[in-house]
Design a protein around this motif. Structure first.
Motif, PDB file in Angstrom:
ATOM      1  N   PHE A   1      -5.665  -6.289   6.436  1.00 26.24           N
ATOM      2  CA  PHE A   1      -4.467  -5.604   5.850  1.00 26.24           C
ATOM      3  C   PHE A   1      -4.523  -6.138   4.296  1.00 26.24           C
ATOM      4  O   PHE A   1      -5.146  -7.370   4.086  1.00 26.24           O
ATOM      5  CB  PHE A   1      -3.145  -6.203   6.447  1.00 26.24           C
ATOM      6  CG  PHE A   1      -2.830  -5.213   7.697  1.00 26.24           C
ATOM      7  CD1 PHE A   1      -1.923  -4.216   7.657  1.00 26.24           C
ATOM      8  CD2 PHE A   1      -3.786  -5.337   8.932  1.00 26.24           C
ATOM      9  CE1 PHE A   1      -1.324  -3.581   8.748  1.00 26.24           C
ATOM     10  CE2 PHE A   1      -3.383  -4.832   9.825  1.00 26.24           C
ATOM     11  CZ  PHE A   1      -2.222  -3.786   9.911  1.00 26.24           C
TER      12      PHE A   1
ATOM     13  N   VAL B   1       0.660  -6.363  -0.332  1.00 27.54           N
ATOM     14  CA  VAL B   1       1.332  -5.704  -1.181  1.00 27.54           C
ATOM     15  C   VAL B   1       2.387  -5.961  -1.973  1.00 27.54           C
ATOM     16  O   VAL B   1       2.902  -5.616  -3.307  1.00 27.54           O
ATOM     17  CB  VAL B   1       1.257  -3.886  -0.890  1.00 27.54           C
ATOM     18  CG1 VAL B   1      -0.100  -3.581  -0.464  1.00 27.54           C
ATOM     19  CG2 VAL B   1       2.222  -3.800   0.338  1.00 27.54           C
TER      20      VAL B   1
ATOM     21  N   THR C   1       5.007  -8.071   2.431  1.00 28.49           N
ATOM     22  CA  THR C   1       4.281  -6.770   3.082  1.00 28.49           C
ATOM     23  C   THR C   1       2.915  -6.559   2.837  1.00 28.49           C
ATOM     24  O   THR C   1       2.482  -6.859   1.847  1.00 28.49           O
ATOM     25  CB  THR C   1       5.126  -5.850   1.954  1.00 28.49           C
ATOM     26  OG1 THR C   1       6.635  -5.801   2.222  1.00 28.49           O
ATOM     27  CG2 THR C   1       4.893  -4.329   2.666  1.00 28.49           C
TER      28      THR C   1
ATOM     29  N   SER D   1      -0.276  -3.838   4.374  1.00 26.87           N
ATOM     30  CA  SER D   1      -0.406  -2.560   4.330  1.00 26.87           C
ATOM     31  C   SER D   1      -1.831  -2.320   4.922  1.00 26.87           C
ATOM     32  O   SER D   1      -2.790  -3.042   4.498  1.00 26.87           O
ATOM     33  CB  SER D   1      -0.481  -1.695   2.908  1.00 26.87           C
ATOM     34  OG  SER D   1      -0.755  -0.472   3.091  1.00 26.87           O
TER      35      SER D   1
ATOM     36  N   SER E   1      -4.172   1.282   5.580  1.00 26.81           N
ATOM     37  CA  SER E   1      -4.523   2.725   5.092  1.00 26.81           C
ATOM     38  C   SER E   1      -5.601   3.186   5.911  1.00 26.81           C
ATOM     39  O   SER E   1      -6.824   2.501   6.188  1.00 26.81           O
ATOM     40  CB  SER E   1      -4.665   2.952   3.741  1.00 26.81           C
ATOM     41  OG  SER E   1      -3.430   2.711   3.029  1.00 26.81           O
TER      42      SER E   1
ATOM     43  N   GLU F   1      -0.450   5.345   6.466  1.00 23.84           N
ATOM     44  CA  GLU F   1      -0.429   3.990   6.067  1.00 23.84           C
ATOM     45  C   GLU F   1       0.575   3.381   7.087  1.00 23.84           C
ATOM     46  O   GLU F   1       1.527   3.840   7.205  1.00 23.84           O
ATOM     47  CB  GLU F   1       0.022   3.835   4.554  1.00 23.84           C
ATOM     48  CG  GLU F   1       0.140   2.721   4.046  1.00 23.84           C
ATOM     49  CD  GLU F   1       0.846   2.600   2.915  1.00 23.84           C
ATOM     50  OE1 GLU F   1       0.870   1.387   2.232  1.00 23.84           O
ATOM     51  OE2 GLU F   1       1.347   3.656   2.221  1.00 23.84           O
TER      52      GLU F   1
ATOM     53  N   GLN G   1       2.554  -0.005   7.387  1.00 25.51           N
ATOM     54  CA  GLN G   1       3.139  -1.301   6.805  1.00 25.51           C
ATOM     55  C   GLN G   1       3.947  -2.169   7.711  1.00 25.51           C
ATOM     56  O   GLN G   1       4.352  -1.812   8.466  1.00 25.51           O
ATOM     57  CB  GLN G   1       3.971  -0.788   5.398  1.00 25.51           C
ATOM     58  CG  GLN G   1       3.436  -0.293   4.419  1.00 25.51           C
ATOM     59  CD  GLN G   1       4.580  -0.032   3.144  1.00 25.51           C
ATOM     60  OE1 GLN G   1       5.597  -0.419   3.269  1.00 25.51           O
ATOM     61  NE2 GLN G   1       3.834   0.512   2.116  1.00 25.51           N
TER      62      GLN G   1
ATOM     63  N   ILE H   1       6.359  -5.584   7.324  1.00 24.08           N
ATOM     64  CA  ILE H   1       7.297  -6.261   6.432  1.00 24.08           C
ATOM     65  C   ILE H   1       7.715  -7.356   7.110  1.00 24.08           C
ATOM     66  O   ILE H   1       8.699  -7.272   8.083  1.00 24.08           O
ATOM     67  CB  ILE H   1       8.047  -5.372   5.461  1.00 24.08           C
ATOM     68  CG1 ILE H   1       7.546  -4.201   4.980  1.00 24.08           C
ATOM     69  CG2 ILE H   1       8.944  -5.885   4.748  1.00 24.08           C
ATOM     70  CD1 ILE H   1       7.674  -2.877   5.737  1.00 24.08           C
TER      71      ILE H   1
ATOM     72  N   TYR I   1       8.347  -2.272  10.731  1.00 24.92           N
ATOM     73  CA  TYR I   1       7.248  -1.482  10.737  1.00 24.92           C
ATOM     74  C   TYR I   1       7.330  -0.176  10.026  1.00 24.92           C
ATOM     75  O   TYR I   1       8.553   0.316  10.313  1.00 24.92           O
ATOM     76  CB  TYR I   1       6.826  -1.120  12.273  1.00 24.92           C
ATOM     77  CG  TYR I   1       6.537  -2.414  13.038  1.00 24.92           C
ATOM     78  CD1 TYR I   1       5.117  -3.036  13.261  1.00 24.92           C
ATOM     79  CD2 TYR I   1       7.148  -2.818  14.105  1.00 24.92           C
ATOM     80  CE1 TYR I   1       4.719  -4.039  13.815  1.00 24.92           C
ATOM     81  CE2 TYR I   1       7.215  -3.918  14.874  1.00 24.92           C
ATOM     82  CZ  TYR I   1       5.650  -4.399  14.782  1.00 24.92           C
ATOM     83  OH  TYR I   1       5.446  -5.483  15.415  1.00 24.92           O
ATOM     84  N   LYS I   2       6.566   0.086   9.410  1.00 20.39           N
ATOM     85  CA  LYS I   2       6.580   1.518   8.763  1.00 20.39           C
ATOM     86  C   LYS I   2       5.344   2.225   9.009  1.00 20.39           C
ATOM     87  O   LYS I   2       4.063   1.802   8.516  1.00 20.39           O
ATOM     88  CB  LYS I   2       6.653   1.641   7.082  1.00 20.39           C
ATOM     89  CG  LYS I   2       8.318   1.346   6.699  1.00 20.39           C
ATOM     90  CD  LYS I   2       8.179   1.495   5.143  1.00 20.39           C
ATOM     91  CE  LYS I   2       9.555   1.148   4.514  1.00 20.39           C
ATOM     92  NZ  LYS I   2       9.548   1.443   3.049  1.00 20.39           N
TER      93      LYS I   2
ATOM     94  N   THR J   1       7.937   9.379   7.418  1.00 22.42           N
ATOM     95  CA  THR J   1       7.814   8.122   7.772  1.00 22.42           C
ATOM     96  C   THR J   1       8.646   7.515   8.912  1.00 22.42           C
ATOM     97  O   THR J   1       9.692   7.842   8.813  1.00 22.42           O
ATOM     98  CB  THR J   1       8.414   7.139   6.582  1.00 22.42           C
ATOM     99  OG1 THR J   1       7.510   7.629   5.347  1.00 22.42           O
ATOM    100  CG2 THR J   1       8.106   5.639   6.673  1.00 22.42           C
TER     101      THR J   1
ATOM    102  N   GLN K   1      10.147   4.044  10.882  1.00 24.30           N
ATOM    103  CA  GLN K   1      10.557   2.757  10.782  1.00 24.30           C
ATOM    104  C   GLN K   1      11.097   2.080  11.964  1.00 24.30           C
ATOM    105  O   GLN K   1      12.002   2.876  12.691  1.00 24.30           O
ATOM    106  CB  GLN K   1      11.505   2.662   9.462  1.00 24.30           C
ATOM    107  CG  GLN K   1      10.850   3.224   8.197  1.00 24.30           C
ATOM    108  CD  GLN K   1      11.852   3.005   7.245  1.00 24.30           C
ATOM    109  OE1 GLN K   1      12.087   1.752   6.740  1.00 24.30           O
ATOM    110  NE2 GLN K   1      12.506   4.127   6.417  1.00 24.30           N
TER     111      GLN K   1
END
Length: 283
Positions: free
Chosen positions: A80, A83, A91, A93, A95, A109, A111, A113, A125-126, A273, A275
């Protein structure tokens, strides 16, 4: 590479490989995350994406085409990018790329956090759908909480009194056989016998949190109000317990193989997105 975040109460450290949490320590340097001794289990707290658990024959289909994914997906084994980083948050990421598209034919993507607030670490989580079509996926957590004392000195306290029905695994798949966890009120004493058939898989729970008690005293609380399903797992004689909030789980024994039809799967619309979050609270 690793990144550490901290506040007045705790510090947490995360590997860039898999964006995997590998340490939560208090200011007495007491460690709350399993050390990943490979003689038991060589992970600390992997992210499970884009599947949770095991696929039948490690295979699924999209529009009739076969793809292969090993248990719990590929994100935990990938590098990862960091970012964003402040004193108490970080955070990471991942991709989609040529490697992921071979296994999962969608652009995304992911993410993770991490945020510390007082004595609580939250992992958000995103999942960002960068496709012009829908994406099917699952996502889950797998944190291993270190248990430094004798295993049977620990117990669980579920947030609510409820019937704790779980599904048994059959060759790593979800069977139709269920059992009910015996409780006294909402307390469950820990023993390795509970896990003689592998993980306890709760497809649904009313409780939004679970507290681990050490000698009847609150030790660690895992809050998972965003997640519908939960796995609990350890290995024989291992000094840890995994509390695993999930969206999705292993294939059922009668699963068709079509990922869009998989029980428990999430479907994310184009350019949307998803989350969710859970937290580990030191008590």
């Amino acid at each position: 590479m690793t990144t550490t975040i901290s506040n007045s109460y705790l510090k947490a450290s995360i590997k860039h490989a898999g964006a995997e949490l590998f340490s939560i320590q208090d200011h007495q340097n007491k460690e709350y995350i399993w050390e990943a001794n490979p003689s038991f289990w060589g992970k600390h707290s992997p992210v499970l994406f884009p599947i949770v658990g095991t696929l039948k024959n490690n295979t699924y289909t999209i529009d009739g085409k076969e793809y292969h994914l090993s248990r719990h997906g590929f994100a935990r084994d990938m590098e990862f990018q960091l970012v964003d980083h402040t004193e108490d948050s970080a955070t990471f990421s991942l991709s989609s790329n040529a490697e992921t598209l071979q296994k999962f034919p969608f652009n995304f993507e992911l993410q993770l956090i991490y945020t510390l607030k007082q004595k609580e670490l939250t992992l958000s989580y995103k999942v960002i759908n960068t496709e012009a079509t829908r994406i099917p996926f699952s996502i889950g957590a797998h944190p291993a909480i270190a248990l430094p004392n004798d295993f049977e000195t620990y117990s669980f306290e579920f947030e609510k009194e409820e019937v704790l029905k779980y599904n048994l695994l059959e060759n790593d798949l979800i069977s139709n056989t269920t059992k009910t966890l015996e409780t006294t009120s909402n307390l469950v004493p820990l023993s390795y016998k509970l896990f003689e058939n592998d993980a306890l898989v709760f497809k649904t729970l009313e409780s939004n949190s679970l507290t681990i008690l050490e000698n009847s005293k609150p030790y660690v609380k895992v809050n998972f109000e965003d997640f519908p399903s939960l796995g609990i797992w350890t290995k024989e004689k291992a000094p840890f317990i995994c509390i695993e909030p999930w969206f999705g789980y292993s294939d059922t024994v009668e699963n068709s193989g079509d990922l869009f039809e998989k029980e428990g799967i999430l479907i994310l619309d184009a350019h949307q997105t998803f989350q969710s979050k859970f937290s580990i609270q030191i008590l």
